[in-house]
Design an enzyme around this catalytic site. Structure first.
Site, PDB file in Angstrom:
ATOM      1  N   LYS A  92       0.861  -1.182   0.000  1.00 21.10           N
ATOM      2  CA  LYS A  92       0.000   0.000   0.000  1.00 21.10           C
ATOM      3  C   LYS A  92       0.890   1.223   0.000  1.00 21.10           C
ATOM      4  CE  LYS A  92      -4.003   2.071   0.083  1.00 21.10           C
ATOM      5  NZ  LYS A  92      -3.477   3.089  -0.896  1.00 21.10           N
ATOM      6  N   LYS A 116       5.109   3.264   8.391  1.00 19.57           N
ATOM      7  CA  LYS A 116       3.950   4.153   8.483  1.00 19.57           C
ATOM      8  C   LYS A 116       2.658   3.338   8.499  1.00 19.57           C
ATOM      9  CE  LYS A 116       4.007   7.492   5.552  1.00 19.57           C
ATOM     10  NZ  LYS A 116       3.842   8.434   4.409  1.00 19.57           N
ATOM     11  N   LYS A 128       5.307   1.647  -2.953  1.00 14.25           N
ATOM     12  CA  LYS A 128       5.289   3.015  -3.506  1.00 14.25           C
ATOM     13  C   LYS A 128       5.622   2.924  -4.987  1.00 14.25           C
ATOM     14  CE  LYS A 128       4.765   7.237  -1.703  1.00 14.25           C
ATOM     15  NZ  LYS A 128       4.025   7.620  -0.467  1.00 14.25           N
ATOM     16  N   ASP A 168       0.120  10.921  -4.450  1.00 18.37           N
ATOM     17  CA  ASP A 168       1.279  11.507  -3.780  1.00 18.37           C
ATOM     18  C   ASP A 168       1.558  12.796  -4.579  1.00 18.37           C
ATOM     19  OD1 ASP A 168       3.459  10.643  -1.582  1.00 18.37           O
ATOM     20  OD2 ASP A 168       4.509  11.662  -3.220  1.00 18.37           O
ATOM     21  N   ASN A 243      -2.103  19.191  -1.782  1.00 16.14           N
ATOM     22  CA  ASN A 243      -3.142  18.491  -1.012  1.00 16.14           C
ATOM     23  C   ASN A 243      -2.838  18.504   0.489  1.00 16.14           C
ATOM     24  OD1 ASN A 243      -3.638  15.455   0.233  1.00 16.14           O
ATOM     25  ND2 ASN A 243      -5.438  16.357  -0.751  1.00 16.14           N
TER      26      ASN A 243
HETATM   27  N1  LIG Z   1      -1.041  12.886  -0.861  1.00 17.69           N
HETATM   28  C1  LIG Z   1      -0.954  12.094   0.193  1.00 17.69           C
HETATM   29  O1  LIG Z   1      -1.865  11.302   0.506  1.00 17.69           O
HETATM   30  C2  LIG Z   1       0.276  12.149   1.045  1.00 17.69           C
HETATM   31  C3  LIG Z   1       1.386  12.911   0.688  1.00 17.69           C
HETATM   32  N2  LIG Z   1       2.490  12.917   1.508  1.00 17.69           N
HETATM   33  C4  LIG Z   1       3.671  13.721   1.190  1.00 17.69           C
HETATM   34  O2  LIG Z   1       3.328  15.101   1.334  1.00 17.69           O
HETATM   35  C5  LIG Z   1       4.134  15.896   0.454  1.00 17.69           C
HETATM   36  C6  LIG Z   1       3.221  16.741  -0.439  1.00 17.69           C
HETATM   37  O3  LIG Z   1       2.404  15.852  -1.164  1.00 17.69           O
HETATM   38  P1  LIG Z   1       0.988  16.325  -1.791  1.00 17.69           P
HETATM   39  O4  LIG Z   1       0.481  17.519  -1.052  1.00 17.69           O
HETATM   40  O5  LIG Z   1       0.143  15.122  -1.891  1.00 17.69           O
HETATM   41  O6  LIG Z   1       1.435  16.740  -3.262  1.00 17.69           O
HETATM   42  P2  LIG Z   1       0.887  17.919  -4.200  1.00 17.69           P
HETATM   43  O7  LIG Z   1       1.416  17.618  -5.548  1.00 17.69           O
HETATM   44  O8  LIG Z   1      -0.555  18.121  -3.988  1.00 17.69           O
HETATM   45  O9  LIG Z   1       1.642  19.211  -3.610  1.00 17.69           O
HETATM   46  C7  LIG Z   1       3.047  19.220  -3.519  1.00 17.69           C
HETATM   47  C8  LIG Z   1       3.453  20.600  -3.063  1.00 17.69           C
HETATM   48  O10 LIG Z   1       4.842  20.595  -2.772  1.00 17.69           O
HETATM   49  C9  LIG Z   1       5.527  21.402  -3.723  1.00 17.69           C
HETATM   50  N3  LIG Z   1       6.724  20.688  -4.184  1.00 17.69           N
HETATM   51  C10 LIG Z   1       6.754  19.475  -4.778  1.00 17.69           C
HETATM   52  N4  LIG Z   1       8.033  19.149  -5.079  1.00 17.69           N
HETATM   53  C11 LIG Z   1       8.793  20.191  -4.671  1.00 17.69           C
HETATM   54  C12 LIG Z   1      10.180  20.460  -4.707  1.00 17.69           C
HETATM   55  N5  LIG Z   1      11.050  19.566  -5.222  1.00 17.69           N
HETATM   56  N6  LIG Z   1      10.608  21.643  -4.196  1.00 17.69           N
HETATM   57  C13 LIG Z   1       9.742  22.521  -3.661  1.00 17.69           C
HETATM   58  N7  LIG Z   1       8.409  22.336  -3.583  1.00 17.69           N
HETATM   59  C14 LIG Z   1       7.950  21.178  -4.094  1.00 17.69           C
HETATM   60  C15 LIG Z   1       4.571  21.610  -4.867  1.00 17.69           C
HETATM   61  O11 LIG Z   1       4.869  22.811  -5.544  1.00 17.69           O
HETATM   62  P3  LIG Z   1       4.693  22.848  -7.174  1.00 17.69           P
HETATM   63  O12 LIG Z   1       3.226  22.880  -7.405  1.00 17.69           O
HETATM   64  O13 LIG Z   1       5.381  24.098  -7.587  1.00 17.69           O
HETATM   65  O14 LIG Z   1       5.357  21.614  -7.713  1.00 17.69           O
HETATM   66  C16 LIG Z   1       3.233  21.648  -4.150  1.00 17.69           C
HETATM   67  O15 LIG Z   1       3.002  22.905  -3.566  1.00 17.69           O
HETATM   68  C17 LIG Z   1       5.016  14.902  -0.317  1.00 17.69           C
HETATM   69  O16 LIG Z   1       6.249  14.749   0.371  1.00 17.69           O
HETATM   70  C18 LIG Z   1       4.224  13.595  -0.211  1.00 17.69           C
HETATM   71  O17 LIG Z   1       5.082  12.471  -0.352  1.00 17.69           O
HETATM   72  C19 LIG Z   1       2.537  12.206   2.698  1.00 17.69           C
HETATM   73  C20 LIG Z   1       1.461  11.454   3.080  1.00 17.69           C
HETATM   74  C21 LIG Z   1       0.272  11.334   2.282  1.00 17.69           C
HETATM   75  N1  LIG Z   2       1.254   9.204  -0.436  1.00 17.46           N
HETATM   76  C1  LIG Z   2       0.865   8.638   0.592  1.00 17.46           C
HETATM   77  C2  LIG Z   2      -0.536   8.068   0.717  1.00 17.46           C
HETATM   78  C3  LIG Z   2      -0.464   6.622   0.356  1.00 17.46           C
HETATM   79  C4  LIG Z   2      -1.834   5.940   0.294  1.00 17.46           C
HETATM   80  O1  LIG Z   2      -2.869   6.599   0.599  1.00 17.46           O
HETATM   81  O2  LIG Z   2      -1.829   4.761  -0.057  1.00 17.46           O
HETATM   82  C5  LIG Z   2       1.818   8.455   1.735  1.00 17.46           C
HETATM   83  O3  LIG Z   2       1.444   7.860   2.777  1.00 17.46           O
HETATM   84  O4  LIG Z   2       2.980   8.915   1.599  1.00 17.46           O
END
Ligand SMILES: NC(=O)C1=CN([C@@H]2O[C@H](COP(=O)(O)OP(=O)(O)OC[C@H]3O[C@@H](n4cnc5c(N)ncnc54)[C@H](OP(=O)(O)O)[C@@H]3O)[C@@H](O)[C@H]2O)C=CC1
Ligand SMILES: N=C(CCC(=O)O)C(=O)O
Length: 448
Positions: A92, A116, A128, A168, A243
């Protein structure tokens, strides 16, 4: 610094095999340093070769993704799925579409996901995936064709009882919808093979909000238990504006904080009056704009080029919600010098080892990503439960379960930390609590 001979031997082999996989080695080093004490209490783990099996993926597929852009030109990207560990459940974990995606990044994400998912208490193994595809500037039709090409290969390896991907970075509702449609088209089965699905086709209420909300529930509980404190009246710095960031801002504000920053990969905004989330949502969710636009629309707000500057803003609580290694030792020291006493991670591995050392030296309340951002995958697990029941829970039902899961992660982490002589250390405790459950399952299931 590793001291246990068994752990040192295994780490040396990992480093020998993949010396260039910096992100993966970083994630392994941190976990190994935490779990060393476990092996004295559990000699059966070394006898069963648990650690050398735990750190090597059960499977990793790497594949070509060829697709045609709007100009009729053929594009070729590289896709991955790491099926890291299935001891406690089907693989997952999310899918990341970003030009920085490499095997090392996918392996670090998948390795952290094992622990996690274990911490959530739900039956989910660690996996992943993703691709080095950059969706920025691409039309919806191009994103759809890429997702269809990507899933055409990935569908050979996944299924609701095998491996369940989700979102992600750059994989949100639009991408999950296209991926789900292609899976169904090829396999002729309607199942819970992905999570983060649209509500019309099996998605769960509160999944969109889950990671950001869960981060705040975790932080709220850690503040309560460790400091008899709360978000009330605190100034919060958030990075990212996707997100995770958006819904972390929403919940932190609801809990009484004033969030003064958010960012994207071009720069960050500072709003001393508190972020106007409706404007951020309109920019990011409404028309996929750049955060710079916020300063043009909100009086008193500032925009600064370069995203690392977000950590120079004075705050009480920092919630990094963008990407890995976004806070280095220098940024961490600046945060501490400016009065920050809490760092809880929304992004995966956003703090470098130097940053973590600064937190530890200054007694910062540090919530590690594998614990503090587990709300997303937790509600993904609840989406799988609802799909199995073939029914949907209300937002409030899912949100209450999310709160309980996040509070339990804090509690289990602190119990493990105390048991192994690191009372109050949330990182140490999360690594141990997550690992022991998986290790016990690996011993019980034999050597493979
Ligand atoms: N979505 C999920 O369910 C989960 C996500 N995460 C983690 O949370 C973080 C954000 O994910 P999420 O919000 O889903 O992704 P989104 O794509 O929705 O948002 C990512 C954000 O981070 C910025 N960003 C991405 N890459 C970079 C970089 N290299 N340098 C600077 N800014 C960056 C983006 O800016 P820009 O638009 O300019 O690229 C955007 O504002 C990640 O690390 C992800 O692995 C963790 C748990 C769950
Ligand atoms: N991107 C996620 C969510 C993974 C998931 O909901 O299966 C994370 O935990 O980093």
């Amino acid at each position: 610094m590793l001291t246990d001979e068994y752990v040192k031997r295994v780490y040396a082999k990992v480093e020998e095999r993949d010396p260039d996989q910096k992100e993966f080695l970083q994630a392994v080093q941190e976990v190994f340093e935490s779990i060393e004490p476990v092996f004295a209490k559990h000699p059966e783990y070394e006898a069963a070769g648990v650690l050398q099996r735990f750190v090597e993926p059960e499977r990793l597929v790497k594949f070509r993704v060829a697709w045609v852009d709007d100009n009729g030109d053929v594009q070729v990207n590289r896709g991955y799925r790491v099926q890291f560990n299935s001891a406690i459940g089907p693989y997952k974990g999310g899918l990341r579409f970003h030009p920085t995606v490499t095997e090392s990044v996918i392996k670090f994400l998948g390795f952290e996901q094992i622990l996690k998912n274990s911490l959530t208490g739900l039956p989910m193994g660690g996996g992943k995936g993703g691709a080095d595809f950059n969706p920025k500037g691409r039309s919806d039709a191009e994103v759809m064709r890429f997702c269809q090409a990507f899933m055409t290969e990935l569908q050979r390896h996944i299924g609701q009882f095998t491996d369940v991907p989700a979102g992600d970075i750059n994989v949100g509702a639009r991408e999950v919808g296209y991926l789900f449609g292609q899976y169904k088209r090829l396999r002729n089965e309607f199942t819970g093979v992905l999570t983060g699905k649209g509500l019309e086709f099996g998605g769960s209420l509160a999944r969109t909000e889950a990671t950001g909300y869960g981060l705040c529930y975790y932080t709220q509980e850690a503040l309560r238990v460790l400091r008899d404190d709360s978000f009330e009246g605190k100034t919060v710095a958030v990075s990212g504006s996707g997100n995770v960031a958006i819904f972390a801002i929403e919940k932190a504000t609801e809990l009484g904080a004033k969030v003064v920053t958010c960012s994207d990969s071009n720069g960050y905004i500072y709003d001393p009056n508190g972020i106007d989330l409706d404007v951020v949502k309109d920019i990011k969710l409404g028309h996929r704009g750049r955060i710079k636009e916020y300063a043009d629309r909100v009086a008193g707000a500032e925009y600064h080029e370069g995203c690392s500057g977000v950590w120079t803003v004075k705050c009480d609580i920092a919630l990094p919600c963008a990407t890995q290694n976004e806070i280095d030792g220098t940024s961490a020291q600046t945060l501490v010098d400016n009065g920050c006493t809490v760092v809880c991670e929304g992004a995966n591995m956003p703090s470098t080892p130097d940053a973590i050392a600064v937190y530890q030296k200054n007694h910062v309340l540090y919530g590690p990503a594998k614990a503090s951002n587990a709300g997303g995958v937790a509600v993904s697990g609840l989406e799988m439960s609802q799909n199995s029941y073939r029914l949907s829970w209300t937002f409030e039902e899912v949100d209450e379960r999310l709160k309980d899961i996040m509070r339990n992660i804090v509690s289990e982490s602190l119990d493990a930390a105390k048991e192994y002589g690191h009372e109050g250390d949330l990182m140490f405790g999360a690594n141990i609590a997550g690992f022991v459950k998986v290790a016990d399952a690996m011993v019980a299931q034999g050597i493979f």
